[in-house]
Write an enzyme that holds these catalytic residues in place. Sequence first.
Site, PDB file in Angstrom:
ATOM      1  N   GLY A 283     -10.255  -3.717  28.512  1.00 45.87           N
ATOM      2  CA  GLY A 283     -11.435  -4.206  28.059  1.00 45.87           C
ATOM      3  C   GLY A 283     -12.581  -3.702  29.170  1.00 45.87           C
ATOM      4  O   GLY A 283     -12.117  -3.259  30.433  1.00 45.87           O
ATOM      5  N   CYS A 284     -13.746  -3.850  28.873  1.00 45.70           N
ATOM      6  CA  CYS A 284     -14.997  -3.254  29.587  1.00 45.70           C
ATOM      7  C   CYS A 284     -15.058  -4.464  30.887  1.00 45.70           C
ATOM      8  O   CYS A 284     -15.020  -3.761  31.822  1.00 45.70           O
ATOM      9  CB  CYS A 284     -16.118  -3.200  28.958  1.00 45.70           C
ATOM     10  N   TYR A 285     -15.195  -5.649  30.664  1.00 48.91           N
ATOM     11  CA  TYR A 285     -15.214  -6.403  31.770  1.00 48.91           C
ATOM     12  C   TYR A 285     -14.181  -6.609  32.654  1.00 48.91           C
ATOM     13  O   TYR A 285     -14.248  -6.582  33.875  1.00 48.91           O
ATOM     14  CB  TYR A 285     -15.474  -8.051  31.232  1.00 48.91           C
TER      15      TYR A 285
ATOM     16  N   THR B 203     -11.880  -4.041  33.475  1.00 48.48           N
ATOM     17  CA  THR B 203     -11.983  -2.740  34.187  1.00 48.48           C
ATOM     18  C   THR B 203     -12.757  -2.948  35.353  1.00 48.48           C
ATOM     19  O   THR B 203     -12.314  -2.632  36.363  1.00 48.48           O
ATOM     20  CB  THR B 203     -12.725  -1.503  33.021  1.00 48.48           C
TER      21      THR B 203
END
Length: 312
Positions: free
Chosen positions: A115-117, A119
Site C-alpha cells: 500500500g502507499c501509506y 510503503t
Amino acid sequence: MSAKVFIDGEAGTTGLQIYRRLAGRADIELIRLDDAARKAAGARRDALHAADLAILCLPDDAAREAVAMLGNAPTRVIDASTAHRTDPSWVYGFPEMTPGQDARVAAARLVSNPGCYPTGAIALIRPLREAGILPADHPVSINALSGYTGGGKALIAEFEREGAPSAFVYGLGQGHKHLPEMTCHGLLDEAPIFVPQVGNFAQGMIVQVPVHLDRLPGRPTLAALHEALSAHYEGAANVSVAPFEPGRARLDPEMLNGTDRMELHVCGSAARGKAVLAAVLDNLGKGASGAAVQSLELMLGRAAAGARTAAA
C-alpha cells in the site's frame, strides 16, 4: 522473447497507470479484454491462464477470486489489493525493505504490492527495528498526507467537483485496512496509531513517524537515526535518504511526483530530544503502479536482484 502480461482491472486508477507504463514495450505482450469481457468470469479465467504474469488491480474479494481461478496454473501474480499483504505464502513487493527482499521478489510466483501509506511507514520503521534502535513493543504513531488519487474513482470524483473539500482526516477509529500491513512488515508487536489525511491535490504523499528519542533504549541521537537509515538503503534502487538536515523548515508532499522514487528525511531537535522521520513519495509511483512495475521487472529478469544501483 516477450512476456505475456494480463492486467486484471486495467480500467481502474492503478491498472490504467500500469497499462500506460507497459504499452508499446517490445519485451511485453499485453493481453487485453474488451469492455464486455472484463467482468466475464470465463474471459478473465482464460486471460489469467494465458498470461506469464498477471497483475491484479481489483478490490480484495475480486483479487481472491482471481487467484482461485488460477488454481495450480504457473501464471505468476502481482496483487495490488490489500488481500494478501500479510499472507506468509506471498512475498511482499517492497524490494528495498530488507536485504535480500529483491531476490525474494524476483524468485516469487505470488507477490503482494504494498500500500502507499505502508510503503512510507515501513521504509522508516523497518530499518530502526532491524538496527535494534526501535523495540518491537515501542508505541508508534504514524501521520500521513496524501493526494486524492490514492482513493480511487469515487474519491477523485469527490475532489474534482465544485465545492470539494480542502482536506479531511479519516481512519480515526483506528481500523484502517493498512494497519495489519504496517504492523507485520514493520516488525511491530502492536498496531501503530495511524492518522491519514487526504488533501485537495491529485498526487504526492508524505508519511511521518514522530519519535521521542529519550523513550528509546540508549537514547539515540538524530544523527544515529539518520546513519541507520542511510546504511540500510545504501545503493537501494528507488529509496534514498536525504542529507542530514534536522532543522529543515518544510517538506512538500508533491516534490517527487512523476517519479518512482521515495526520499527519507530525519528532522527534529537534538536539544528537545524529539525526531520526526518523514518519507516523501508519489502515491501513484512508488506507492502503487511504479512499485508493481518494479516487481514485474525483477520477476521477469529485466532487473538484477541484489544489484543496488541508483535509479535513473
